[in-house]
Scaffold this motif. Structure first.
Motif, PDB file in Angstrom:
ATOM      1  N   GLY A  51     -30.718  60.790  -9.904  1.00  0.00           N
ATOM      2  CA  GLY A  51     -30.615  60.253 -11.253  1.00  0.00           C
ATOM      3  C   GLY A  51     -29.450  59.314 -11.476  1.00  0.00           C
ATOM      4  N   HIS A  52     -28.638  59.063 -10.448  1.00  0.00           N
ATOM      5  CA  HIS A  52     -27.495  58.159 -10.564  1.00  0.00           C
ATOM      6  C   HIS A  52     -27.752  56.906  -9.735  1.00  0.00           C
ATOM      7  CE1 HIS A  52     -24.610  60.948 -12.597  1.00  0.00           C
ATOM      8  NE2 HIS A  52     -25.476  61.835 -12.113  1.00  0.00           N
ATOM      9  N   GLY A  53     -27.140  55.791 -10.140  1.00  0.00           N
ATOM     10  CA  GLY A  53     -27.398  54.553  -9.436  1.00  0.00           C
ATOM     11  C   GLY A  53     -26.197  53.625  -9.396  1.00  0.00           C
ATOM     12  N   PHE A  54     -26.395  52.504  -8.724  1.00  0.00           N
ATOM     13  CA  PHE A  54     -25.376  51.485  -8.548  1.00  0.00           C
ATOM     14  C   PHE A  54     -26.064  50.123  -8.601  1.00  0.00           C
ATOM     15  CE2 PHE A  54     -23.362  48.511  -5.562  1.00  0.00           C
ATOM     16  CZ  PHE A  54     -22.085  48.433  -6.086  1.00  0.00           C
ATOM     17  N   LEU A  55     -25.500  49.189  -9.354  1.00  0.00           N
ATOM     18  CA  LEU A  55     -26.065  47.852  -9.496  1.00  0.00           C
ATOM     19  C   LEU A  55     -24.957  46.827  -9.304  1.00  0.00           C
ATOM     20  CD1 LEU A  55     -28.449  45.975 -10.330  1.00  0.00           C
ATOM     21  CD2 LEU A  55     -27.681  46.265 -12.703  1.00  0.00           C
ATOM     22  N   SER A  56     -25.227  45.791  -8.526  1.00  0.00           N
ATOM     23  CA  SER A  56     -24.252  44.729  -8.346  1.00  0.00           C
ATOM     24  C   SER A  56     -24.955  43.385  -8.286  1.00  0.00           C
ATOM     25  CB  SER A  56     -23.415  44.940  -7.078  1.00  0.00           C
ATOM     26  OG  SER A  56     -24.206  44.737  -5.920  1.00  0.00           O
ATOM     27  N   SER A  57     -24.222  42.355  -8.677  1.00  0.00           N
ATOM     28  CA  SER A  57     -24.714  40.985  -8.597  1.00  0.00           C
ATOM     29  C   SER A  57     -23.541  40.090  -8.254  1.00  0.00           C
ATOM     30  CB  SER A  57     -25.344  40.549  -9.931  1.00  0.00           C
ATOM     31  OG  SER A  57     -25.842  39.228  -9.841  1.00  0.00           O
ATOM     32  N   ALA A  58     -23.768  39.051  -7.458  1.00  0.00           N
ATOM     33  CA  ALA A  58     -22.666  38.200  -7.029  1.00  0.00           C
ATOM     34  C   ALA A  58     -23.142  36.771  -6.820  1.00  0.00           C
ATOM     35  CB  ALA A  58     -22.052  38.733  -5.737  1.00  0.00           C
ATOM     36  N   VAL A  59     -22.206  35.840  -6.920  1.00  0.00           N
ATOM     37  CA  VAL A  59     -22.445  34.444  -6.572  1.00  0.00           C
ATOM     38  C   VAL A  59     -21.424  34.064  -5.501  1.00  0.00           C
ATOM     39  CG1 VAL A  59     -20.959  33.654  -8.473  1.00  0.00           C
ATOM     40  CG2 VAL A  59     -22.576  32.061  -7.402  1.00  0.00           C
ATOM     41  N   ARG A  60     -21.881  33.342  -4.497  1.00  0.00           N
ATOM     42  CA  ARG A  60     -21.007  32.891  -3.415  1.00  0.00           C
ATOM     43  C   ARG A  60     -21.071  31.373  -3.328  1.00  0.00           C
ATOM     44  NH1 ARG A  60     -23.193  37.724  -2.091  1.00  0.00           N
ATOM     45  NH2 ARG A  60     -21.863  39.276  -1.079  1.00  0.00           N
ATOM     46  N   LEU A  61     -19.910  30.753  -3.316  1.00  0.00           N
ATOM     47  CA  LEU A  61     -19.776  29.297  -3.222  1.00  0.00           C
ATOM     48  C   LEU A  61     -19.022  28.962  -1.947  1.00  0.00           C
ATOM     49  CD1 LEU A  61     -18.508  28.699  -6.881  1.00  0.00           C
ATOM     50  CD2 LEU A  61     -20.893  28.788  -6.092  1.00  0.00           C
ATOM     51  N   SER A  62     -19.440  27.918  -1.233  1.00  0.00           N
ATOM     52  CA  SER A  62     -18.750  27.590   0.016  1.00  0.00           C
ATOM     53  C   SER A  62     -18.589  26.089   0.196  1.00  0.00           C
ATOM     54  CB  SER A  62     -19.489  28.189   1.217  1.00  0.00           C
ATOM     55  OG  SER A  62     -20.777  27.626   1.352  1.00  0.00           O
ATOM     56  N   TRP A  63     -17.556  25.741   0.977  1.00  0.00           N
ATOM     57  CA  TRP A  63     -17.210  24.364   1.309  1.00  0.00           C
ATOM     58  C   TRP A  63     -16.862  24.299   2.793  1.00  0.00           C
ATOM     59  CZ3 TRP A  63     -15.677  27.071  -2.914  1.00  0.00           C
ATOM     60  CH2 TRP A  63     -15.895  26.523  -4.197  1.00  0.00           C
ATOM     61  N   PRO A  64     -16.881  23.104   3.405  1.00  0.00           N
ATOM     62  CA  PRO A  64     -16.433  22.985   4.798  1.00  0.00           C
ATOM     63  C   PRO A  64     -14.946  23.319   4.912  1.00  0.00           C
ATOM     64  CG  PRO A  64     -17.708  21.055   4.138  1.00  0.00           C
ATOM     65  CD  PRO A  64     -17.435  21.837   2.889  1.00  0.00           C
ATOM     66  N   GLN A  65     -14.568  23.975   6.009  1.00  0.00           N
ATOM     67  CA  GLN A  65     -13.153  24.243   6.235  1.00  0.00           C
ATOM     68  C   GLN A  65     -12.365  22.949   6.440  1.00  0.00           C
ATOM     69  OE1 GLN A  65     -12.785  27.005   9.497  1.00  0.00           O
ATOM     70  NE2 GLN A  65     -14.082  28.556   8.524  1.00  0.00           N
ATOM     71  N   ASN A  66     -13.004  21.961   7.055  1.00  0.00           N
ATOM     72  CA  ASN A  66     -12.369  20.661   7.262  1.00  0.00           C
ATOM     73  C   ASN A  66     -12.494  19.831   5.981  1.00  0.00           C
ATOM     74  OD1 ASN A  66     -11.506  18.123   8.045  1.00  0.00           O
ATOM     75  ND2 ASN A  66     -12.505  18.206  10.041  1.00  0.00           N
ATOM     76  N   ILE A  67     -11.401  19.695   5.255  1.00  0.00           N
ATOM     77  CA  ILE A  67     -11.434  19.002   3.973  1.00  0.00           C
ATOM     78  C   ILE A  67     -11.828  17.537   4.139  1.00  0.00           C
ATOM     79  CG2 ILE A  67     -10.006  18.345   1.978  1.00  0.00           C
ATOM     80  CD1 ILE A  67      -8.450  20.881   2.317  1.00  0.00           C
ATOM     81  N   ASP A  68     -11.621  16.975   5.338  1.00  0.00           N
ATOM     82  CA  ASP A  68     -12.017  15.584   5.576  1.00  0.00           C
ATOM     83  C   ASP A  68     -13.519  15.389   5.443  1.00  0.00           C
ATOM     84  OD1 ASP A  68      -9.389  14.910   6.067  1.00  0.00           O
ATOM     85  OD2 ASP A  68      -9.559  15.132   8.252  1.00  0.00           O
ATOM     86  N   HIS A  69     -14.294  16.486   5.542  1.00  0.00           N
ATOM     87  CA  HIS A  69     -15.746  16.410   5.430  1.00  0.00           C
ATOM     88  C   HIS A  69     -16.233  16.542   3.982  1.00  0.00           C
ATOM     89  CE1 HIS A  69     -16.186  17.815   9.906  1.00  0.00           C
ATOM     90  NE2 HIS A  69     -15.690  16.596   9.773  1.00  0.00           N
TER      91      HIS A  69
END
Length: 221
Positions: free
Chosen positions: A27-45
């Motif tokens: 009768g117990h639960g767990f709920l999660s939601s997430a957003v993930r944003l990413s960029w190149p490690q090389n800032i020149d790109h």
């Protein structure tokens, strides 16, 4: 790396025996939601400040009984395709001392493929936190191809119900190189309704040249 993950998965399945290591109470639960944003490690790109990748995930666990947990996993798979997977998990070892061990079996869709997803979780309760290892395989039922994933997570309970989490994420897609990624995060309560906010970062160590941010929300019910 694929053989290493498969060997680990096999070892766990044939060893002491467990989905999330700690089963949900009936009768117990767990709920999660997430957003993930990413960029190149090389800032020149970089061509702009806009993220080069962004994706959203949602995860639900609910205790059908004190031993059987029902779950749903929505979002993105190791291969990068969208996924919708339902699963059942139950404990294989649930003693007070030593590791908690659980086994899960899921069925769903990743991209256009139907997948069968077995997985195992190990968990250790520490004096002020926890340590978990979660491994799974996603087998395409019509091609026999498989993606593998294993995460190692260390968590530390802090004052005022806050938490520090450090996770090592590894994966081996069927058609791409394997990767290892570091993902630390910080969790803090939001108000008094049991809602938790998670903020974190990701950084590819090998097989992944991205870095990113993560924002998520948790709720136990």
């Amino acid at each position: 790396m694929r053989l290493l993950l498969l060997a680990l998965l096999w070892t766990l399945c044939t060893g002491t025996v467990q989905a999330g290591a700690w089963p949900r109470e009936k009768g117990h639960g767990f709920l999660s939601s997430a957003v993930r944003l990413s960029w190149p490690q090389n800032i020149d790109h970089w061509t702009s400040l806009s993220p080069t990748q962004q994706y959203y995930t949602a995860y639900l666990e609910y205790g059908l009984t004190d031993r059987v947990t029902l779950g749903f996993d929505f979002g993105r798979s190791v291969s990068g395709s969208g996924k919708t997977v339902g699963f059942l998990q139950w404990p294989l070892r649930n003693k007070d001392k030593g590791p908690k061990i659980a086994f899960a079996l899921g069925l769903g869709r990743i991209g256009e493929q139907t997948v069968l997803r077995p997985g195992v979780s190990l968990g250790w309760g520490l004096k002020k936190g926890w340590l978990t290892m979660d491994a799974l395989a996603e087998f395409q039922t019509n091609t026999g191809l498989a993606d593998y994933k294993m995460d190692i997570t260390w968590g530390r309970n802090l004052a005022k119900d806050r938490k520090l989490i450090v996770q090592i994420q590894t994966g081996q897609p069927a058609d791409d190189p394997g990767f290892v990624r570091l993902a630390p995060s910080f969790v803090t309560p939001l108000g008094k309704r049991g809602v938790m906010i998670e903020t974190g970062a990701t950084y590819g160590l090998t097989g992944d040249t991205s870095m990113g941010l993560k924002f998520g929300i948790w709720k136990n019910f």
